[in-house]
Scaffold this motif. Structure first.
Motif, PDB file in Angstrom:
ATOM      1  N   TRP A 110       0.832  -1.203   0.000  1.00  0.00           N
ATOM      2  CA  TRP A 110       0.000   0.000   0.000  1.00  0.00           C
ATOM      3  C   TRP A 110       0.873   1.261   0.000  1.00  0.00           C
ATOM      4  O   TRP A 110       0.449   2.320  -0.465  1.00  0.00           O
ATOM      5  N   ALA A 111       2.100   1.179   0.501  1.00  0.00           N
ATOM      6  CA  ALA A 111       2.966   2.352   0.631  1.00  0.00           C
ATOM      7  C   ALA A 111       3.893   2.554  -0.565  1.00  0.00           C
ATOM      8  O   ALA A 111       4.687   3.490  -0.568  1.00  0.00           O
ATOM      9  N   ASN A 112       3.800   1.698  -1.590  1.00  0.00           N
ATOM     10  CA  ASN A 112       4.702   1.804  -2.740  1.00  0.00           C
ATOM     11  C   ASN A 112       4.662   3.182  -3.396  1.00  0.00           C
ATOM     12  O   ASN A 112       5.698   3.768  -3.691  1.00  0.00           O
ATOM     13  N   LYS A 113       3.459   3.680  -3.648  1.00  0.00           N
ATOM     14  CA  LYS A 113       3.319   4.973  -4.332  1.00  0.00           C
ATOM     15  C   LYS A 113       3.927   6.091  -3.486  1.00  0.00           C
ATOM     16  O   LYS A 113       4.651   6.952  -3.997  1.00  0.00           O
ATOM     17  N   LEU A 114       3.653   6.074  -2.194  1.00  0.00           N
ATOM     18  CA  LEU A 114       4.212   7.083  -1.294  1.00  0.00           C
ATOM     19  C   LEU A 114       5.739   6.969  -1.240  1.00  0.00           C
ATOM     20  O   LEU A 114       6.453   7.970  -1.330  1.00  0.00           O
ATOM     21  N   ALA A 115       6.255   5.741  -1.121  1.00  0.00           N
ATOM     22  CA  ALA A 115       7.700   5.526  -1.055  1.00  0.00           C
ATOM     23  C   ALA A 115       8.375   6.029  -2.334  1.00  0.00           C
ATOM     24  O   ALA A 115       9.430   6.676  -2.279  1.00  0.00           O
ATOM     25  N   ALA A 116       7.786   5.751  -3.480  1.00  0.00           N
ATOM     26  CA  ALA A 116       8.346   6.210  -4.747  1.00  0.00           C
ATOM     27  C   ALA A 116       8.334   7.737  -4.828  1.00  0.00           C
ATOM     28  O   ALA A 116       9.308   8.345  -5.279  1.00  0.00           O
ATOM     29  N   ALA A 117       7.245   8.346  -4.367  1.00  0.00           N
ATOM     30  CA  ALA A 117       7.152   9.809  -4.391  1.00  0.00           C
ATOM     31  C   ALA A 117       8.208  10.439  -3.481  1.00  0.00           C
ATOM     32  O   ALA A 117       8.824  11.448  -3.844  1.00  0.00           O
ATOM     33  N   VAL A 118       8.425   9.841  -2.317  1.00  0.00           N
ATOM     34  CA  VAL A 118       9.445  10.350  -1.395  1.00  0.00           C
ATOM     35  C   VAL A 118      10.827  10.239  -2.032  1.00  0.00           C
ATOM     36  O   VAL A 118      11.623  11.196  -2.011  1.00  0.00           O
ATOM     37  N   ARG A 119      11.136   9.085  -2.629  1.00  0.00           N
ATOM     38  CA  ARG A 119      12.439   8.906  -3.301  1.00  0.00           C
ATOM     39  C   ARG A 119      12.614   9.894  -4.444  1.00  0.00           C
ATOM     40  O   ARG A 119      13.669  10.504  -4.603  1.00  0.00           O
ATOM     41  N   ASP A 120      11.560  10.050  -5.266  1.00  0.00           N
ATOM     42  CA  ASP A 120      11.634  10.966  -6.409  1.00  0.00           C
ATOM     43  C   ASP A 120      11.862  12.408  -5.972  1.00  0.00           C
ATOM     44  O   ASP A 120      12.489  13.187  -6.681  1.00  0.00           O
ATOM     45  N   ALA A 121      11.362  12.756  -4.783  1.00  0.00           N
ATOM     46  CA  ALA A 121      11.537  14.115  -4.253  1.00  0.00           C
ATOM     47  C   ALA A 121      12.835  14.242  -3.466  1.00  0.00           C
ATOM     48  O   ALA A 121      13.047  15.252  -2.791  1.00  0.00           O
ATOM     49  N   LYS A 122      13.687  13.215  -3.543  1.00  0.00           N
ATOM     50  CA  LYS A 122      14.964  13.170  -2.825  1.00  0.00           C
ATOM     51  C   LYS A 122      14.768  13.183  -1.312  1.00  0.00           C
ATOM     52  O   LYS A 122      15.654  13.595  -0.563  1.00  0.00           O
ATOM     53  N   GLY A 123      13.608  12.726  -0.868  1.00  0.00           N
ATOM     54  CA  GLY A 123      13.328  12.624   0.557  1.00  0.00           C
ATOM     55  C   GLY A 123      13.775  11.279   1.101  1.00  0.00           C
ATOM     56  O   GLY A 123      14.108  10.363   0.341  1.00  0.00           O
ATOM     57  N   VAL A 124      13.828  11.186   2.407  1.00  0.00           N
ATOM     58  CA  VAL A 124      14.196   9.944   3.078  1.00  0.00           C
ATOM     59  C   VAL A 124      13.319   9.770   4.317  1.00  0.00           C
ATOM     60  O   VAL A 124      12.781  10.736   4.848  1.00  0.00           O
ATOM     61  N   VAL A 125      13.197   8.556   4.758  1.00  0.00           N
ATOM     62  CA  VAL A 125      12.521   8.273   6.021  1.00  0.00           C
ATOM     63  C   VAL A 125      13.565   8.432   7.118  1.00  0.00           C
ATOM     64  O   VAL A 125      14.583   7.738   7.114  1.00  0.00           O
ATOM     65  N   THR A 126      13.328   9.359   8.032  1.00  0.00           N
ATOM     66  CA  THR A 126      14.287   9.562   9.119  1.00  0.00           C
ATOM     67  C   THR A 126      13.839   8.904  10.412  1.00  0.00           C
ATOM     68  O   THR A 126      14.641   8.732  11.324  1.00  0.00           O
ATOM     69  N   LEU A 127      12.582   8.527  10.478  1.00  0.00           N
ATOM     70  CA  LEU A 127      12.076   7.844  11.667  1.00  0.00           C
ATOM     71  C   LEU A 127      10.899   6.974  11.276  1.00  0.00           C
ATOM     72  O   LEU A 127       9.995   7.421  10.572  1.00  0.00           O
ATOM     73  N   HIS A 128      10.953   5.736  11.696  1.00  0.00           N
ATOM     74  CA  HIS A 128       9.848   4.799  11.491  1.00  0.00           C
ATOM     75  C   HIS A 128       9.728   4.030  12.795  1.00  0.00           C
ATOM     76  O   HIS A 128      10.617   3.262  13.143  1.00  0.00           O
TER      77      HIS A 128
END
Length: 146
Positions: A110-128
């Motif tokens: 379910w999070a694939n689209k969000l994860a791809a958008a974050v990567r494309d925007a040069k973002g990263v997950v800093t806390l999970h």
């Protein structure tokens, strides 16, 4: 499809160990897994079932083995072999006689689209952080009192 030799694009991946008493898994577990896989919320990447008998002998079954004997039917996985021998050794060491443990590795599809958008925007997950269920229940109970 990812280019040849590159890592496939995946959403968040989870490793889950589910021990149960007895030699088989309740049908409700199969139903719940089938539902979340069928509707695309998760993708099973690897699945292993370990069963320990009364003498302590452990039988190991993988997704491509006959899982009907332990109550898991109709499940498919990518079978990427993400669970290591070291992982399984830790699970085996924690088992008790007359138990069955399901080891799952799954993608939060379910999070694939969000994860791809974050990567494309040069973002990263800093806390999970996975919030323990009892902490959530306590917070909800406290919030409902106000």
């Amino acid at each position: 499809m990812s280019p040849m030799g590159s890592t496939p694009v995946l959403g968040p991946v989870e490793f889950l160990v589910l021990p149960f008493p007895g030699n088989s898994i309740d049908a409700g577990i199969t139903d719940a897994l089938t539902e979340v896989v069928s509707d695309g919320r998760v993708t099973l990447l690897d699945l292993i079932v370990l069963s320990m008998d009364t003498s302590g002998a452990i039988t190991e079954r993988e997704i491509d083995d006959d899982l009907e004997t332990v109550g898991l039917t109709g499940l498919t996985a990518a079978d990427i072999d993400l669970v290591s021998d070291t992982d399984l050794d830790m699970v085996r060491a924690s088992m008790e006689p007359e138990t069955t443990t399901v080891v799952l590795v799954f993608e939060q599809s379910w999070a694939n689209k969000l994860a791809a958008a974050v990567r494309d925007a040069k973002g990263v997950v800093t806390l999970h952080v996975r919030v323990p269920r009892d902490a959530v229940e306590a917070a909800v109970a406290a919030a409902s009192k106000t």
